[in-house]
Design a protein around this motif. Structure first.
Motif, PDB file in Angstrom:
ATOM      1  N   TYR B  87     -19.285  31.374  19.200  1.00 40.46           N
ATOM      2  CA  TYR B  87     -19.285  30.059  20.210  1.00 40.46           C
ATOM      3  C   TYR B  87     -18.284  30.005  21.102  1.00 40.46           C
ATOM      4  O   TYR B  87     -16.965  31.006  20.766  1.00 40.46           O
ATOM      5  CB  TYR B  87     -17.972  29.045  19.276  1.00 40.46           C
ATOM      6  CG  TYR B  87     -18.109  27.635  20.129  1.00 40.46           C
ATOM      7  CD1 TYR B  87     -19.572  26.785  19.911  1.00 40.46           C
ATOM      8  CD2 TYR B  87     -17.163  26.881  21.025  1.00 40.46           C
ATOM      9  CE1 TYR B  87     -19.625  25.534  20.445  1.00 40.46           C
ATOM     10  CE2 TYR B  87     -18.086  26.394  21.455  1.00 40.46           C
ATOM     11  CZ  TYR B  87     -18.157  24.468  21.678  1.00 40.46           C
ATOM     12  OH  TYR B  87     -17.908  23.573  22.174  1.00 40.46           O
ATOM     13  N   GLY B 116     -16.134  19.730  23.551  1.00 40.49           N
ATOM     14  CA  GLY B 116     -16.819  20.289  22.810  1.00 40.49           C
ATOM     15  C   GLY B 116     -16.367  19.800  21.009  1.00 40.49           C
ATOM     16  O   GLY B 116     -16.464  19.941  20.537  1.00 40.49           O
ATOM     17  N   LEU B 117     -14.708  19.047  21.519  1.00 39.78           N
ATOM     18  CA  LEU B 117     -14.117  18.301  20.692  1.00 39.78           C
ATOM     19  C   LEU B 117     -14.638  17.177  20.166  1.00 39.78           C
ATOM     20  O   LEU B 117     -14.998  16.453  20.806  1.00 39.78           O
ATOM     21  CB  LEU B 117     -13.008  18.289  20.637  1.00 39.78           C
ATOM     22  CG  LEU B 117     -11.846  19.868  20.716  1.00 39.78           C
ATOM     23  CD1 LEU B 117     -10.410  19.933  21.695  1.00 39.78           C
ATOM     24  CD2 LEU B 117     -12.363  20.587  19.614  1.00 39.78           C
ATOM     25  N   LYS B 164     -12.899  28.319  19.748  1.00 41.84           N
ATOM     26  CA  LYS B 164     -13.226  29.094  18.206  1.00 41.84           C
ATOM     27  C   LYS B 164     -13.616  30.405  18.048  1.00 41.84           C
ATOM     28  O   LYS B 164     -12.799  31.163  17.305  1.00 41.84           O
ATOM     29  CB  LYS B 164     -14.837  28.327  17.934  1.00 41.84           C
ATOM     30  CG  LYS B 164     -14.306  26.777  17.690  1.00 41.84           C
ATOM     31  CD  LYS B 164     -15.713  25.750  17.639  1.00 41.84           C
ATOM     32  CE  LYS B 164     -15.625  24.442  16.912  1.00 41.84           C
ATOM     33  NZ  LYS B 164     -15.656  24.004  18.064  1.00 41.84           N
TER      34      LYS B 164
END
Lengths: 256, 252
Positions: B87, B116-117, B164
């Protein structure tokens, strides 16, 4: 398009809500400011036409208000959609995020305002003792179809706006023409002969406004065929728009 | 893991008078100004393993940002293959993505979503994010009131939580103070242990030397060298010695 992706939905949500907060400045007062434009329009047109074009129309005030609010939703949302990619260019150049999320959320921001306006409209309906009917339940369906159309149009416009800097002016002019080609302040039957009627009804906005007036004001249920056929048309238009968007998308990053 | 093989990137610089529909029509009738092409990157091949800390250095316009954008997926390579396993979190400029008129609190949720959290993840880690940035007292202030170093600190604090596998940063940590920079170095080294990769471009040679496992030296869109920092230093001086070492004011 990853519409089911939770991250994607979360992103669209955050974009829409933060945009809305900025637009409304987080206050009720701010919301009144954005309402002022359609209300002013309403006031002027009502004073001008209530005793002229509106004579044969039952509840001309509400008739006019529904038209204006729908038109305003369409024109503001598509204009914001058109500007959306250019407005977020700095972010797009630096962070890998789906472009569709930016366009969709800018439309949804306007949609949030539109829903508040609809609440006010319902207030008017109650005040004028027009009341509710079962036909009203169809209204959300009609609005969602309209939303899909607006998102489709915005996807294409937002890309074209990157390629051609004068797109905003062109769309502005088209919207101005559209305002008069849509039965917002006059009855459809007034200027259009029967022969030209089918041509006139090609304007999807006309359809949506007629539907909205039927279900909200006249307690009339539109025929299933008419709603379903407009739904199919919108799905077709949206698919076409999405294909065009995908074609144009690749060239965008290097142009913003 | 990031593998690039023979990656090239071409930019088309349109001839003038073509940025509007009106002008396009006029200029295509007049047949003027052919488009120019620029190769920002040519034939870049490299392989970056998991857990590596890689710095990209090179003069302005050498293709550092373009390379990062290609790895991030923002640009598509004109030719060649890009393979990124894992990612990717790309924030090429720290501070971009904030809405200046909203509060720090609102911006943390917004920027988190951009990375993207999910909302409840940010909610749970909210105090850790704001503690790391050392901006707790400004939590309800608008972001526009922060200095650029503070903005970078806030952005980095959120990024750390979204990191990540691969993290890409361009000109990172330019405006933050030494103390915060060192804390970031610690974090980066700690993350390295769990096989997380970072690729960043910088003009801060000391930072690149201090932190990186390998440094990529670019010039005019080509790889000059990709090696341990101590080897790169000499090459960089050699490169800049030609045109940068003797500043001349005669032409000004």
């Amino acid at each position: 398009m990853k519409l089911i992706d939770r991250k994607y939905i979360n992103l669209v949500y955050e974009f829409s809500v933060s945009d809305f907060k900025l637009r409304e400045q987080g206050t009720v007062l701010g919301f009144i400011w954005t309402l002022l434009h359609p209300l002013l329009m309403f006031g002027i047109l009502y004073m001008l036409f209530a005793k002229r074009l509106g004579v044969g129309i039952e509840h001309y005030g509400i008739y006019l208000l529904i038209g204006i609010l729908h038109w305003n939703f369409f024109s503001t949302a598509t204009t914001q959609g058109l500007k959306s990619i250019m407005m977020r260019r700095e972010m797009l150049r630096n962070i890998c995020i789906p472009m569709t999320a930016i366009v969709i959320s800018s439309v949804l921001t306007v949609f949030i305002s539109f829903m508040f306006e609809m609440v006010i409209l319902v207030g008017f309906l109650l005040f004028l003792k027009i009341g509710f009917s079962a036909a009203m339940l169809l209204f959300p369906v009609i609005v969602l179809i309209q939303l899909l159309l607006i998102i489709g149009i915005s996807l294409v416009l937002s890309c074209l706006n990157v390629y051609f800097k004068d797109m905003q002016h062109i769309w502005d002019i088209l919207l101005r023409i559209g305002f008069f080609l849509t039965p917002i302040f006059y009855p459809i039957s007034m200027f259009v002969s029967k022969a030209k009627m089918s041509l006139y009804l090609l304007n999807p906005l006309t359809q949506f406004i007629v539907f909205a007036r039927d279900v909200l004001l006249y307690k009339k249920l539109p025929s299933f065929i008419s709603v379903f056929s407009i739904f199919l048309c919108v799905v077709f238009l949206f698919a076409t728009a999405y294909i065009i968007f995908k074609k144009l998308e690749d060239g965008i990053m290097e142009r913003i | 893991m990031v593998i690039l093989s023979d990656v090239s990137k071409k930019f088309v610089v349109p001839g003038k008078e073509r940025n509007s529909l009106l002008k396009t029509t006029v200029s295509s009738i007049k047949m003027q100004d052919a488009d120019k092409t620029i190769w920002a990157l040519s034939k870049i091949s490299l392989r970056i393993e998991d857990g590596e800390i890689v710095g990209i250095i090179g003069p302005n316009g050498s293709g550092k940002s373009t390379l990062l954008r290609i790895i991030a997926g923002i640009y598509k390579a004109t030719s060649g293959a890009v393979e990124v396993k894992g990612y990717t979190t790309s924030v090429l400029q720290l501070g971009v993505g904030f809405l200046p008129d909203l509060s720090l609190r609102e911006n943390i949720f917004l920027f988190g979503a951009i990375l993207g959290l999910e909302r409840n993840y940010i909610g749970k880690n909210f105090s850790r994010i704001i503690d790391f940035s050392e901006l707790t007292e400004f939590i309800n202030a608008e972001v526009r009131t922060l200095s650029s170093g503070m903005k970078e600190r806030l952005a980095f604090s959120i990024i750390v939580h979204a990191w990540k596998d691969v993290l890409l940063l361009d000109e990172a940590l330019v405006t933050v103070d030494q103390r915060f920079k060192e804390r970031c170095f610690e974090i980066v080294k700690e993350f390295k242990k769990s096989k997380k990769t970072i690729i960043f471009s910088s003009h801060d040679l000391n930072m690149a030397m201090q932190l990186c496992d390998r440094v990529l030296l670019l010039n005019k869109g080509q790889v000059v060298a990709f090696d341990k920092p101590e080897y790169i230093m000499a090459r960089y001086k050699e490169l800049s010695g030609k045109d940068l070492n003797k500043p001349s004011y005669e032409n000004i």
